[in-house]
Scaffold this motif. Structure first.
Motif, PDB file in Angstrom:
ATOM      1  N   THR A  10      23.215  38.619  33.059  1.00 11.64           N
ATOM      2  CA  THR A  10      23.752  37.267  33.604  1.00 11.64           C
ATOM      3  C   THR A  10      25.346  37.237  33.613  1.00 11.64           C
ATOM      4  O   THR A  10      25.781  37.461  32.354  1.00 11.64           O
ATOM      5  N   ALA A  11      25.829  36.911  34.401  1.00 11.63           N
ATOM      6  CA  ALA A  11      27.237  36.870  34.341  1.00 11.63           C
ATOM      7  C   ALA A  11      27.763  35.548  35.201  1.00 11.63           C
ATOM      8  O   ALA A  11      27.390  35.026  36.061  1.00 11.63           O
ATOM      9  N   VAL A  13      31.399  34.041  36.813  1.00 12.05           N
ATOM     10  CA  VAL A  13      32.537  34.508  37.117  1.00 12.05           C
ATOM     11  C   VAL A  13      33.311  33.097  37.776  1.00 12.05           C
ATOM     12  O   VAL A  13      32.670  32.529  38.805  1.00 12.05           O
ATOM     13  N   VAL A  25      32.457  38.845  42.109  1.00 16.90           N
ATOM     14  CA  VAL A  25      31.043  38.424  42.629  1.00 16.90           C
ATOM     15  C   VAL A  25      30.224  39.153  43.483  1.00 16.90           C
ATOM     16  O   VAL A  25      29.046  39.552  42.995  1.00 16.90           O
ATOM     17  N   TYR A  28      29.711  42.412  41.403  1.00 15.50           N
ATOM     18  CA  TYR A  28      28.558  42.322  40.161  1.00 15.50           C
ATOM     19  C   TYR A  28      27.315  42.272  40.953  1.00 15.50           C
ATOM     20  O   TYR A  28      26.213  42.767  40.161  1.00 15.50           O
ATOM     21  N   ARG A  29      27.064  41.588  41.998  1.00 19.23           N
ATOM     22  CA  ARG A  29      25.727  41.481  42.598  1.00 19.23           C
ATOM     23  C   ARG A  29      25.374  43.066  42.958  1.00 19.23           C
ATOM     24  O   ARG A  29      24.139  43.442  42.776  1.00 19.23           O
ATOM     25  N   ALA A  33      23.977  42.510  38.583  1.00 21.42           N
ATOM     26  CA  ALA A  33      24.082  41.110  37.724  1.00 21.42           C
ATOM     27  C   ALA A  33      23.585  40.106  38.718  1.00 21.42           C
ATOM     28  O   ALA A  33      23.452  40.203  39.670  1.00 21.42           O
ATOM     29  N   VAL A  35      24.544  36.386  39.041  1.00 17.06           N
ATOM     30  CA  VAL A  35      25.919  35.755  38.888  1.00 17.06           C
ATOM     31  C   VAL A  35      25.835  34.136  39.239  1.00 17.06           C
ATOM     32  O   VAL A  35      25.125  33.769  40.242  1.00 17.06           O
ATOM     33  N   THR A  37      28.841  31.289  39.853  1.00 15.69           N
ATOM     34  CA  THR A  37      30.240  31.131  40.157  1.00 15.69           C
ATOM     35  C   THR A  37      30.462  29.648  40.281  1.00 15.69           C
ATOM     36  O   THR A  37      29.685  28.774  40.604  1.00 15.69           O
ATOM     37  N   VAL A  51      23.423  34.053  44.695  1.00 19.53           N
ATOM     38  CA  VAL A  51      24.515  33.435  43.664  1.00 19.53           C
ATOM     39  C   VAL A  51      24.387  32.066  43.374  1.00 19.53           C
ATOM     40  O   VAL A  51      24.605  31.289  44.442  1.00 19.53           O
TER      41      VAL A  51
END
Length: 256
Positions: A10-11, A13, A25, A28-29, A33, A35, A37, A51
């Motif tokens: 899990t991130a 941004v 973004v 990372y996808r 990950a 994401v 944002t 996202v």
């Protein structure tokens, strides 16, 4: 590295609507990950459905805490934070107002501090994580007429080292990326300050050993590496991604 080096992580941004943040973004996808944002406006129409988006101002501590809670609720344990949201004001110290100070330092300095402060306990619960701050070469060598921006990025570099030193025992790494001239709206605004913007761009380009200006994807690739296990022994560092600009002497190599 494997294409999915961030699989299942899990991130968050910050500032992912466009430019460098949006490129991170997307990268990372692609790396696997999940994401979340954010930005100060409405969700961009072209943001992928998977996202998560939150409207947020990172200078507000309550909204920073809500971003962390939202990421955990949506996707699970938080492992990655990218502090990318930022503001640029093209003024000298003499020209800058208190409102300019609040805008630039609020997003670029206070926002990084508050997002890190909110994320660290979550990362500790997760067993560790990686914080990637977006600094700038302008935090080391001052660009003209951008006093507050330059100062804010120097703060980011210093805070990066402190987070790494203080929270390494929690399994939390913290590094900063120092972009050079990356072709975004901010870069265009910077060149517009010159008496002859086209001449300024030609001169700047000639100082790049790589022979080109940077693109947001160049920073995104570095952000993937710093969030991945491939950089597990890297913390407290500022990683310059500038096409060789700051490696050169003040002499313009295009004249030799």
């Amino acid at each position: 590295m494997s294409a999915r080096v961030l699989d299942g992580r899990t991130a968050i941004v910050t500032g992912g609507a466009r430019g460098i943040g949006r490129a991170i973004v997307e990268a990372y996808r692609a790396a696997g990950a999940q994401v979340l944002t954010c930005g100060r406006g409405e969700r961009p129409d072209d943001l992928p459905d998977d996202v998560a988006w939150r409207r947020a101002d990172v200078s507000d501590p309550d909204q920073c805490a809500a971003l962390v809670a939202g990421a955990e609720e949506a996707f699970g344990a938080l492992r990655i934070l990218v502090n990318n949201a930022g503001v640029q004001v093209e003024k000298t110290v003499e020209q800058s107002s208190d409102a300019d100070w609040d805008a630039v330092m609020g997003a670029n300095a206070k926002g990084v501090f508050q997002m890190a402060r909110a994320a660290i306990p979550a990362m500790r619960r997760a067993g560790g994580g990686s914080i990637v701050n977006i600094g700038s070469i302008s935090g080391d060598t001052a660009d003209p007429q951008m006093a507050l921006y330059n100062a804010s990025k120097a703060f980011v570099h210093g805070l990066t080292r402190s987070i790494a030193v203080d929270h390494g025992a929690d399994g939390i790494r913290c590094n900063a990326i120092k972009p050079g001239w990356i072709m975004t709206e901010m870069a265009e605004a910077g060149f517009a300050l010159a008496r002859d913007p086209e001449a300024a761009q030609r001169d700047a380009l000639a100082r790049h050993a790589a022979g080109r200006f940077g693109q947001p994807q160049d920073i995104a690739e570095a952000a993937v590496w710093l969030a991945s296990d491939a950089s597990a022994f890297v913390t407290g560092q500022t990683v310059t991604v500038d096409g060789g600009l700051t490696a050169a002497s003040p002499l313009n190599p295009g004249l030799f």
